[in-house]
Design a protein around this motif. Structure first.
Motif, mmCIF file in Angstrom:
data_model
loop_
_atom_site.group_PDB
_atom_site.id
_atom_site.type_symbol
_atom_site.label_atom_id
_atom_site.label_comp_id
_atom_site.label_asym_id
_atom_site.label_seq_id
_atom_site.Cartn_x
_atom_site.Cartn_y
_atom_site.Cartn_z
ATOM 1 N N ILE A 42 0.837 -1.207 0.000
ATOM 2 C CA ILE A 42 0.000 0.000 0.000
ATOM 3 C C ILE A 42 0.865 1.247 0.000
ATOM 4 O O ILE A 42 0.651 2.192 -0.763
ATOM 5 C CB ILE A 42 -0.927 -0.004 1.232
ATOM 6 C CG1 ILE A 42 -1.857 -1.220 1.211
ATOM 7 C CG2 ILE A 42 -1.736 1.289 1.303
ATOM 8 C CD1 ILE A 42 -2.645 -1.416 2.491
ATOM 9 N N ALA A 43 1.876 1.257 0.882
ATOM 10 C CA ALA A 43 2.718 2.446 1.044
ATOM 11 C C ALA A 43 3.591 2.697 -0.183
ATOM 12 O O ALA A 43 3.780 3.850 -0.589
ATOM 13 C CB ALA A 43 3.589 2.287 2.285
ATOM 14 N N VAL A 44 4.138 1.644 -0.776
ATOM 15 C CA VAL A 44 4.990 1.817 -1.959
ATOM 16 C C VAL A 44 4.173 2.380 -3.120
ATOM 17 O O VAL A 44 4.625 3.303 -3.819
ATOM 18 C CB VAL A 44 5.657 0.487 -2.351
ATOM 19 C CG1 VAL A 44 6.339 0.596 -3.705
ATOM 20 C CG2 VAL A 44 6.675 0.080 -1.284
ATOM 21 N N LEU A 45 2.982 1.861 -3.329
ATOM 22 C CA LEU A 45 2.116 2.390 -4.392
ATOM 23 C C LEU A 45 1.732 3.841 -4.104
ATOM 24 O O LEU A 45 1.730 4.687 -5.011
ATOM 25 C CB LEU A 45 0.862 1.528 -4.518
ATOM 26 C CG LEU A 45 1.057 0.114 -5.091
ATOM 27 C CD1 LEU A 45 -0.243 -0.669 -5.027
ATOM 28 C CD2 LEU A 45 1.566 0.182 -6.528
ATOM 29 N N ALA A 46 1.413 4.133 -2.835
ATOM 30 C CA ALA A 46 1.031 5.502 -2.467
ATOM 31 C C ALA A 46 2.214 6.452 -2.626
ATOM 32 O O ALA A 46 2.062 7.573 -3.140
ATOM 33 C CB ALA A 46 0.513 5.530 -1.030
ATOM 34 N N GLY A 47 3.401 6.011 -2.202
ATOM 35 C CA GLY A 47 4.586 6.850 -2.338
ATOM 36 C C GLY A 47 4.923 7.130 -3.789
ATOM 37 O O GLY A 47 5.278 8.258 -4.144
ATOM 38 N N TYR A 48 4.801 6.112 -4.627
ATOM 39 C CA TYR A 48 5.068 6.298 -6.055
ATOM 40 C C TYR A 48 4.051 7.257 -6.666
ATOM 41 O O TYR A 48 4.412 8.143 -7.456
ATOM 42 C CB TYR A 48 5.020 4.949 -6.769
ATOM 43 C CG TYR A 48 5.211 5.056 -8.270
ATOM 44 C CD1 TYR A 48 6.483 5.133 -8.822
ATOM 45 C CD2 TYR A 48 4.112 5.102 -9.134
ATOM 46 C CE1 TYR A 48 6.666 5.249 -10.204
ATOM 47 C CE2 TYR A 48 4.280 5.214 -10.504
ATOM 48 C CZ TYR A 48 5.564 5.287 -11.025
ATOM 49 O OH TYR A 48 5.728 5.413 -12.384
ATOM 50 N N ALA A 49 2.777 7.087 -6.324
ATOM 51 C CA ALA A 49 1.732 7.954 -6.865
ATOM 52 C C ALA A 49 1.953 9.411 -6.440
ATOM 53 O O ALA A 49 1.795 10.331 -7.251
ATOM 54 C CB ALA A 49 0.359 7.474 -6.405
ATOM 55 N N LEU A 50 2.329 9.614 -5.188
ATOM 56 C CA LEU A 50 2.576 10.978 -4.707
ATOM 57 C C LEU A 50 3.764 11.617 -5.426
ATOM 58 O O LEU A 50 3.794 12.831 -5.641
ATOM 59 C CB LEU A 50 2.820 10.966 -3.201
ATOM 60 C CG LEU A 50 1.602 10.751 -2.307
ATOM 61 C CD1 LEU A 50 2.021 10.586 -0.856
ATOM 62 C CD2 LEU A 50 0.622 11.914 -2.440
ATOM 63 N N ALA A 51 4.743 10.803 -5.783
ATOM 64 C CA ALA A 51 5.946 11.328 -6.434
ATOM 65 C C ALA A 51 5.733 11.611 -7.914
ATOM 66 O O ALA A 51 6.407 12.479 -8.478
ATOM 67 C CB ALA A 51 7.099 10.345 -6.262
ATOM 68 N N THR A 52 4.803 10.908 -8.543
ATOM 69 C CA THR A 52 4.689 11.000 -10.013
ATOM 70 C C THR A 52 3.367 11.586 -10.499
ATOM 71 O O THR A 52 3.245 11.895 -11.680
ATOM 72 C CB THR A 52 4.848 9.602 -10.634
ATOM 73 O OG1 THR A 52 3.829 8.725 -10.107
ATOM 74 C CG2 THR A 52 6.220 9.029 -10.323
ATOM 75 N N ARG A 53 2.397 11.716 -9.624
ATOM 76 C CA ARG A 53 1.087 12.216 -10.047
ATOM 77 C C ARG A 53 0.833 13.608 -9.463
ATOM 78 O O ARG A 53 1.227 13.897 -8.341
ATOM 79 C CB ARG A 53 -0.036 11.269 -9.589
ATOM 80 C CG ARG A 53 0.069 9.867 -10.153
ATOM 81 C CD ARG A 53 -0.257 9.831 -11.642
ATOM 82 N NE ARG A 53 -0.298 8.476 -12.154
ATOM 83 C CZ ARG A 53 0.740 7.835 -12.658
ATOM 84 N NH1 ARG A 53 1.922 8.428 -12.704
ATOM 85 N NH2 ARG A 53 0.626 6.599 -13.115
#
Length: 235
Positions: A42-53
């Motif tokens: 959950i956190a890795v997907l959320a962190g990636y989304a916050l960084a790229t979206r």
């Protein structure tokens, strides 16, 4: 001399195969690993989304994630206790004073750490990695896995830091778990209990176990990073 005696007794306790001691260690490892297995994806997907979206409220979400890093675990335990109590919205789950409750608390504690570290790792990645993948026709999922692979050591550091935070916290585990022997008594809650009773030997023994975990996990990360540098140098 009293300290040396306690240390000697601690080693004797560790190597004696004391069932109660190793039950405490098992409960700590079990709850911490399950919490990480739940929180990490959950956190890795959320962190990636916050960084790229880019989306409305993104800065607020990042700010909240970073603020959560400094929240005392006992406060998280208090809030979760109120949520899981009989009058709380999740009281029907009956997780209070159970391993499920401890795991839920550890997930909440680990999430901000994992999100913040993943966010920082992805933001530090070379933007050309994603651009090259997109130019070659890669799907959004393929681009994400490519970027995460490039920053895998940052993600690994996030997971290790998250593990260290959940296995070493005491406030939430006591409030939500209740420190029940054989069920929710973890390494840290046992250290607090036994030390308050004057049983320093068990406290030192469990402290040595925590130190051993920390050294072993960080050594594995350093070895992996060293191997990766060696491969890049050779190429």
């Amino acid at each position: 001399m009293h300290l040396l005696t306690a240390i000697n007794d601690a080693f004797a306790l560790l190597f004696s195969g004391d069932a109660a001691l190793w039950q405490i260690i098992w409960v700590s490892l079990k709850t911490s690993f399950i919490a990480l297995l739940i929180a990490a994806p959950i956190a890795v997907l959320a962190g990636y989304a916050l960084a790229t979206r880019s989306f409305k409220g993104r800065r607020i979400v990042i700010w909240l994630a970073q603020v959560s890093l400094s929240l005392p675990t006992v406060l998280i335990g208090l809030l979760l206790y109120l949520m899981l109590s009989r009058q709380g919205p999740f009281g029907s789950l009956q997780w209070l004073f159970s391993q499920s409750g401890v795991i839920a608390g550890q997930v909440l504690i680990a999430l901000p750490v994992l999100i913040a570290f993943t966010l920082a790792a992805v933001q530090a990645a070379d933007i050309r990695i994603a651009e090259t993948a997109l130019s070659l026709g890669a799907s959004a999922w393929r681009v994400m896995t490519t970027v995460l692979y490039e920053v895998r050591f940052g993600v690994m550091a996030a997971v290790i830091t998250g593990f260290g935070r959940v296995i070493s916290e005491v406030g939430c585990a006591i409030m939500v778990g209740g420190n029940i022997a054989g069920e929710t008594r973890t390494i840290t809650t046992a250290i607090a209990l036994e030390t308050s009773k004057g049983d320093f030997a068990q406290g030192i023994a469990l402290g040595l176990v925590l130190i051993t975990f920390a050294l072993a996990i960080n050594a594995l990360l350093m070895l992996a990073q060293g191997d990766a540098r060696g491969v890049r140098s050779a190429s």
